[in-house]
Write a protein that holds these residues in place. Sequence first.
Motif, short mmCIF file in Angstrom:
data_model
loop_
_atom_site.label_atom_id
_atom_site.label_comp_id
_atom_site.label_asym_id
_atom_site.label_seq_id
_atom_site.Cartn_x
_atom_site.Cartn_y
_atom_site.Cartn_z
N LEU A 35 0.93 -1.21 -0.04
CA LEU A 35 -0.11 -0.02 0.05
C LEU A 35 1.08 1.44 0.11
N LEU A 36 2.10 1.36 0.94
CA LEU A 36 2.75 2.24 0.75
C LEU A 36 3.53 2.70 -0.50
N GLY A 37 3.93 1.57 -1.28
CA GLY A 37 4.46 1.74 -2.55
C GLY A 37 3.45 2.25 -3.33
N VAL A 38 2.38 1.73 -3.34
CA VAL A 38 1.28 2.24 -4.30
C VAL A 38 0.99 3.95 -4.08
N LEU A 39 0.93 4.49 -2.95
CA LEU A 39 0.78 5.77 -2.38
C LEU A 39 1.87 6.44 -2.79
N LEU A 40 3.17 6.11 -2.64
CA LEU A 40 4.40 6.83 -3.23
C LEU A 40 4.45 6.95 -4.64
N ASP A 41 3.88 5.84 -5.39
CA ASP A 41 3.85 5.96 -6.79
C ASP A 41 3.04 7.01 -7.27
N HIS A 42 1.97 7.53 -6.46
CA HIS A 42 0.85 8.30 -7.01
C HIS A 42 0.82 9.63 -5.86
N PRO A 43 1.82 10.25 -5.66
CA PRO A 43 1.56 11.31 -4.56
C PRO A 43 0.67 12.40 -4.96
N GLN A 44 -0.02 13.04 -4.36
CA GLN A 44 -1.04 14.00 -4.39
C GLN A 44 -1.77 13.89 -5.57
N ILE A 45 -2.05 12.47 -5.55
CA ILE A 45 -3.37 11.92 -6.50
C ILE A 45 -4.44 11.22 -5.52
N VAL A 46 -5.54 11.67 -5.56
CA VAL A 46 -6.71 10.97 -5.00
C VAL A 46 -6.89 9.71 -5.47
N LEU A 47 -6.77 8.60 -4.78
CA LEU A 47 -7.12 7.06 -5.17
C LEU A 47 -8.26 6.72 -4.61
N THR A 48 -9.23 6.11 -5.46
CA THR A 48 -10.39 5.33 -4.71
C THR A 48 -9.85 4.18 -4.12
N ARG A 49 -10.70 3.76 -3.28
CA ARG A 49 -10.33 2.53 -2.46
C ARG A 49 -10.22 1.28 -3.38
N ALA A 50 -11.02 1.20 -4.52
CA ALA A 50 -10.99 -0.03 -5.41
C ALA A 50 -9.61 0.12 -6.10
N ARG A 51 -9.20 1.34 -6.57
CA ARG A 51 -8.01 1.55 -7.42
C ARG A 51 -6.97 1.11 -6.36
N LEU A 52 -6.81 1.60 -5.16
CA LEU A 52 -5.69 1.06 -4.13
C LEU A 52 -5.86 -0.30 -3.99
N MET A 53 -6.86 -0.93 -3.73
CA MET A 53 -6.97 -2.40 -3.58
C MET A 53 -6.53 -3.00 -4.73
N GLU A 54 -6.52 -2.61 -5.90
CA GLU A 54 -6.35 -3.26 -7.21
C GLU A 54 -4.76 -3.07 -7.29
N LEU A 55 -4.23 -1.89 -7.28
CA LEU A 55 -2.79 -1.52 -7.48
C LEU A 55 -1.89 -2.40 -6.47
N ALA A 56 -2.40 -2.24 -4.89
CA ALA A 56 -1.86 -2.88 -3.89
C ALA A 56 -1.94 -4.45 -4.00
N GLY A 57 -2.65 -4.92 -4.69
CA GLY A 57 -3.15 -6.43 -4.70
C GLY A 57 -3.79 -6.88 -3.49
N VAL A 58 -4.69 -6.15 -3.03
CA VAL A 58 -5.30 -6.42 -1.66
C VAL A 58 -6.25 -7.34 -2.16
N ARG A 59 -6.59 -8.69 -1.53
CA ARG A 59 -7.76 -9.54 -1.91
C ARG A 59 -9.15 -8.70 -1.91
N ASP A 60 -9.82 -9.15 -2.66
CA ASP A 60 -11.29 -8.50 -2.70
C ASP A 60 -12.18 -9.29 -2.26
N ALA A 61 -12.30 -8.97 -0.76
CA ALA A 61 -13.18 -9.68 0.08
C ALA A 61 -14.64 -8.90 0.06
N PRO A 62 -15.58 -9.74 0.52
CA PRO A 62 -16.79 -8.95 0.78
C PRO A 62 -16.69 -7.62 1.37
#
Length: 105
Positions: A35-62
Amino acid sequence: QSMAFFDGWTVDFSRRSLADPAGATVGLTAAEFALLGVLLDHPQIVLTRARLMELAGVRDAPSSDRSIDVLVSRLRRKLQSGNEPAPIVTVRRAGYMFSAAVERR
């Protein structure tokens, strides 16, 4: 570009380590580091929760929205330095933004 710097913090991607402004190593889980890596790759850009999960590889749980919120809050707590708040800003109804300037080397 295996190093990133922000607000006195140092991220070493080759070692997967984070050091606070005093130079102390801060332990992060694999998910927190991703997650930190994703945020550092996109500084000063608003990322939606869905995009953050996708980019960080967070499992898509219910309860995926909540899982990203929990992950952000854990990372935010670890990125607090003294009285300085963590540079992760919640943008209402939009997602999250990394507010610090990031330098890459």
